[in-house]
Design a protein around this motif. Structure first.
Motif, PDB file in Angstrom:
ATOM      1  N   LEU A 116     -17.599   8.772  26.130  1.00  0.00           N
ATOM      2  CA  LEU A 116     -18.133   9.144  27.435  1.00  0.00           C
ATOM      3  C   LEU A 116     -17.012   9.535  28.397  1.00  0.00           C
ATOM      4  N   CYS A 125     -26.663   9.373  23.519  1.00  0.00           N
ATOM      5  CA  CYS A 125     -27.532   8.215  23.757  1.00  0.00           C
ATOM      6  C   CYS A 125     -28.668   8.158  22.746  1.00  0.00           C
ATOM      7  N   CYS A 148     -16.625  12.984  30.608  1.00  0.00           N
ATOM      8  CA  CYS A 148     -16.319  13.014  32.045  1.00  0.00           C
ATOM      9  C   CYS A 148     -15.124  13.912  32.339  1.00  0.00           C
ATOM     10  N   GLY A 187     -23.472  16.434  30.622  1.00  0.00           N
ATOM     11  CA  GLY A 187     -24.741  15.723  30.710  1.00  0.00           C
ATOM     12  C   GLY A 187     -25.555  15.841  29.443  1.00  0.00           C
ATOM     13  N   THR A 226     -24.005  13.689  26.752  1.00  0.00           N
ATOM     14  CA  THR A 226     -24.301  12.273  26.996  1.00  0.00           C
ATOM     15  C   THR A 226     -25.699  11.919  26.526  1.00  0.00           C
ATOM     16  N   LYS A 271     -22.936   7.433  33.549  1.00  0.00           N
ATOM     17  CA  LYS A 271     -23.248   7.628  32.129  1.00  0.00           C
ATOM     18  C   LYS A 271     -23.389   6.296  31.411  1.00  0.00           C
TER      19      LYS A 271
END
Length: 895
Positions: A466, A407, A470, A400, A403, A488
């Motif tokens: 991504l 971003c 995962c 997380g 990610t 995501k």
């Protein structure tokens, strides 16, 4: 570019979406007004897409391998793909296919995706109704200081053209209420449709519907007997099978080695069949015959695998015996072997037991005996099975965080590359482009159209990155990984594509004005320019829907990639030619016979972006609703055709993504309402912005209400429905072969004896099918009886049924005699008679085994005198030996 197979190679997914490309990147930037920019998009992209669509209509029936893969590939055949439509009749044809037909032949994922598109189209049409009265309201606004800069014809149709404090802001408020109430009503009804269809899917005869994955198994329960006794205490005789997960890295390596040898052998045989010359290979002994060498190595590898499996099974059986003795003596169970993991798959006979097991708290220690839905057997990530929950927590947090960082930082390379893809920037960097631009008036427009290509390579890296995050999270199945990837990607779409494009586009376009008076100018620019960004998003949707649809239908890139695949090795054998070739996990070249699966993860994330654009600009710029209606229609048309004629539906998760999508739609409603609230506040509409607060509260309450029970009911089959389905299955004497052995690790499956297989090849073609059926049934019955002797009472019915079925099969060929009277059961257990050699017939001898007495049932083979000894203390007596040797029922190889 959208259909180019340049994405993450996640279980054959092949429809790549440019999901991280900014909305501004597809809108031409030629220094033109909003109207002229949209006109360029419509003329060039629309014209190009229309030409592609016409070409597709002309050639779709001529190139079946390219445009009807499901009909060309036998394993993908269905009734829908055999339907034939004319040049243009396919459009109403695919739209007329019922949801029941799609459900049965294309999967529940397909139906749920089409329903979401239909929901979007309904809401867009409601927005179009609002636009009939909202557009005149906005366009009739008088010019004042706050909107004097709004001069473009399209911008005058937006909320940005309304002066601050004007009463026309009530129109925006009413439109927001209409869209919200319509969305709540439609989404609420959609939930009831989904619940009914989801329960229908969960009632199917599918392995994941009759099994659960149990993690955190305590050491004292890490045996089939102990764990079986635990679940039998709860579910009585509903336990069908227990598969403890084993740590078998060495066996996995041997399996990989065997598969590699099989590929080499098949390749060399292909070479021999092509040119007729025996191929050779260099070994430590010099050049040898390649086929014979690989055959010998493969035989040795198989022998090694079978030997090691026997050794492992003997070790695990000794542990089972220790558990049994400890239980009989009332002593603590010792530590299990180190190669037995703390995870297992438990299969049940009934849906009621499966559903109950998923909802019960099985242990007083947190994370122990935690029951979860089992993924499809082919989708299990065995490397992630049994990972400690502390490690899972840590890796989930890390994924997380990574990610979020990605971003935030993704804006930097996108912005950097975007500066070189803008026309004016390119002309400043390269003088020859300015010279060409001065001489040719259309050069700016043409250059702007090809600008987004520069971002393709960058944007295609995002799903790969991504996807790696995962995989760090330790998901046990493909459906869980795809759900995480969807979350995501959707987060990335909302933040990067919507907010970054909308806000940065509003501010950076008027950066000079900001320098003069930052505080006041920022508010004014956001209030007028944020609605004006509608043209950017309309261009984005038009390009996505038109170019995306035409590329998806014509499959030009797929054909090119398939052509390249034909030239790439390995391609000697049919199996080799059917394999994908992947480079650095990004470039995948696939043959036409392998169309892959629909990438619903990327598609749903794109759809979520469309919903947020719809909810925001249905109020700020109602003209966008017409574009959104067109976009949802194009997606529905294109992907209905593709799932019917192209894509493999075998990765159907049963609509598992639909609840997440529904939840994100509610989130997009909240985001749009907060955005509209902000714009109305900037427009000094104090009353209107205040009246938006109850709407926001209503949406939050709706979200909370739906989250109380609807999501839970959607993912759980009610006990009453389970009971009704189980009764029906019992009346129909349902066969459990679809789940028996489904969750056994592939590396622990013993390989067939080659000599036996060669002997079968020499028999007549009429005898072979019967031989296979008889042998298969004997193995099944033998394993069931062996399980009974080892304490698995759930095998009783299967052994009895199997024995009777086998007696019927055997009468089909006089060489195999199997007396059904041998299949008696009760206190004496189960008997089998008959043999493979010479039609010899065994006479049953009643076993004297009594539960708990330690007595043994004996049997004798009259043709060879072989003895079979249960040696288990007689829960079941058995009759006769097979093959004349001594068979021990604690061995799972009864034949």
């Amino acid at each position: 570019s959208e259909s180019a197979r340049l994405g993450p190679s996640l279980e054959g997914c092949n429809c790549t979406q440019d999901i991280s490309m900014s909305a501004e990147d597809v809108a031409p930037d030629v220094g033109a007004s909003s109207s002229e920019a949209l006109q360029v998009v419509v003329i060039f992209y629309g014209g190009f897409s229309l030409a592609q669509l016409i070409i597709f209509c002309l050639v779709r029936n001529r190139f079946q391998k390219l445009y009807n893969c499901r009909k060309s590939v036998e394993d993908l055949n269905c009734e829908l793909c055999k339907r034939e439509w004319g040049m243009f009749d396919w459009m109403p044809g695919v739209l007329s296919v019922t949801e029941d037909e799609l459900f049965e032949q294309c999967g529940f994922d397909t139906v749920s995706f089409c329903r979401i598109l239909k929901l979007g189209m309904k809401l867009s049409m409601i927005g179009c109704f609002n636009a009939i009265w909202l557009i005149p309201t906005y366009s009739s606004s008088p010019k004042e200081a706050s909107n004097v800069n709004v001069t473009d014809a399209l911008d005058e149709l937006t909320l940005g053209n309304v002066p601050t404090g004007d009463s026309r802001l009530f129109g925006s408020l009413i439109a927001a209420y209409i869209m919200t109430f319509a969305a709540i009503y439609l989404l609420y009804n959609e939930f009831f449709w989904y619940i009914a269809e989801r329960h229908r899917f969960m009632s199917r005869e599918s392995p994941q519907n009759y099994a659960v994955y149990v993690s955190g198994v305590p050491p004292e329960l890490r045996s089939k007997r102990a764990l079986g006794d635990f679940f039998r205490f709860l579910f009585k005789d509903s336990i069908l099978e227990i598969e403890l997960v084993k740590k078998i890295s060495e066996m996995n390596d041997l399996k990989d080695e065997r598969e590699e040898l099989e590929r080499h052998l098949a390749h060399e045989v292909g070479d021999f069949e092509d040119d007729g010359d025996r191929p050779t290979r260099l070994t430590s002994s010099g050049f040898v015959d390649a086929i014979e060498s690989y055959q010998m190595e493969l035989k040795e590898c198989k022998t090694t695998i079978n030997t090691k499996i026997d050794q492992l099974e003997e070790e695990w059986e000794e542990h089972e015996q220790r558990v049994l003795k400890a239980k009989q003596a009332g002593e603590p169970v010792g530590e299990p072997p180190e190669n037995i993991d703390d995870a297992a798959f438990v299969s049940f006979k009934t849906l009621q037991s499966t559903t109950t097991a998923l909802q019960l708290l099985h242990h007083h220690t947190p994370f122990n005996l935690l029951a979860q839905e089992a993924p499809l057997p082919k989708d299990v990530y065995w490397g992630n099975i049994g990972i400690n929950h502390w490690r899972l927590q840590f890796t989930s947090i890390c994924a997380g965080f990574l990610t979020l960082i990605t971003c935030v930082l993704w804006t930097i390379p996108v912005t950097f590359i975007s500066t070189f893809t803008k026309v004016e920037s390119l002309k400043e960097e390269f003088e020859f482009l300015r010279t060409i631009s001065d001489n040719f008036s259309l050069f700016n427009e043409l250059l702007a159209l090809v600008a987004p290509i520069a971002l393709i390579q960058l944007t295609n890296l995002l799903p790969v990155i991504l996807g790696w995050f995962c995989q760090l999270e330790g998901h046990i199945g493909e459906n869980q990984l795809q759900a995480s990837l969807f979350s995501k990607l959707t987060f990335f779409m909302i933040v990067q594509v919507f907010f970054v494009s909308a806000i940065s586009g509003s501010l950076f376009d008027q950066i000079n004005e900001l320098a003069d008076d930052p505080a006041n100018k920022t508010i004014n620019i956001l209030a007028t320019s944020l609605p004006g960004q509608a043209v950017t998003f309309m261009a984005y949707i038009l390009v996505k829907s038109t170019v995306g649809m035409s590329d998806e239908l014509t499959r030009l890139w797929i054909a090119i990639y398939a052509g390249i695949r034909k030239l790439l090795p390995p391609n000697k054998t049919e199996d080799e030619r059917a394999e994908d070739v992947t480079f650095i996990n990004i470039f995948t070249f696939a043959p036409l016979c392998n169309p892959g699966n629909m990438d619903y993860t990327a598609l749903f994330s794109d759809v979520i972006l469309m919903f947020i654009i719809l909810f925001v600009y249905a109020v700020l710029a109602p003209l966008a609703c017409f574009v959104m209606t067109f976009g949802f229609f194009c997606l529905q048309l294109a992907y209905r055709n593709q799932v019917i004629f192209i894509y493999d539906p075998s990765n159907d998760t049963g609509g598992k993504l639909w609840p997440k999508v529904a939840g994100y739609i509610i989130v997009t409603m909240l985001i749009s309402q907060v955005t509209i609230f902000g714009v109305l506040a900037l427009k000094e509409g104090s009353i209107q912005s205040t009246l938006m607060i109850p709407l926001i509260v209503l949406t939050i309450l709706f979200w909370r209400y739906m989250g109380q029970q609807h999501f839970r009911v959607a993912n759980t089959l009610p006990i009453v429905e389970c009971h009704e389905r189980d009764d029906e299955n019992k009346r129909n004497e349902m066969n459990y072969d679809f789940v028996l052995g489904a969750y056994k690790q592939e590396a622990l499956i013993k390989l067939e004896d080659e000599e036996e297989d060669e002997a079968e090849e020499g028999s007549s073609s009429e005898e072979q099918p019967i031989k296979k059926k008889v042998k298969t049934k004997l193995r099944s019955v033998g394993k069931a009886i062996s399980n009974m002797v080892n304490g698995d009472d759930s095998s009783e019915q299967k052994a009895k049924t199997g024995a009777i079925e086998h007696s019927q099969l055997s009468y089909a060929n006089q060489q195999y005699v199997y007396d059904p009277n041998a299949a008696v059961y009760g206190m004496q257990g189960y008997g089998m008679q008959g043999g493979f050699n010479g039609g010899a017939q065994m006479q049953p001898m009643p076993g004297m085994g009594m539960p708990g007495t330690g007595m043994q049932g004996m049997g004798m083979d009259p043709s060879t005198g072989g003895i079979m000894d249960p040696s288990m203390g007689g829960m079941y007596g058995m009759y006769g030996g097979m093959g004349g040797g001594t068979a021990m029922p604690q061995s799972y190889s009864m034949i």
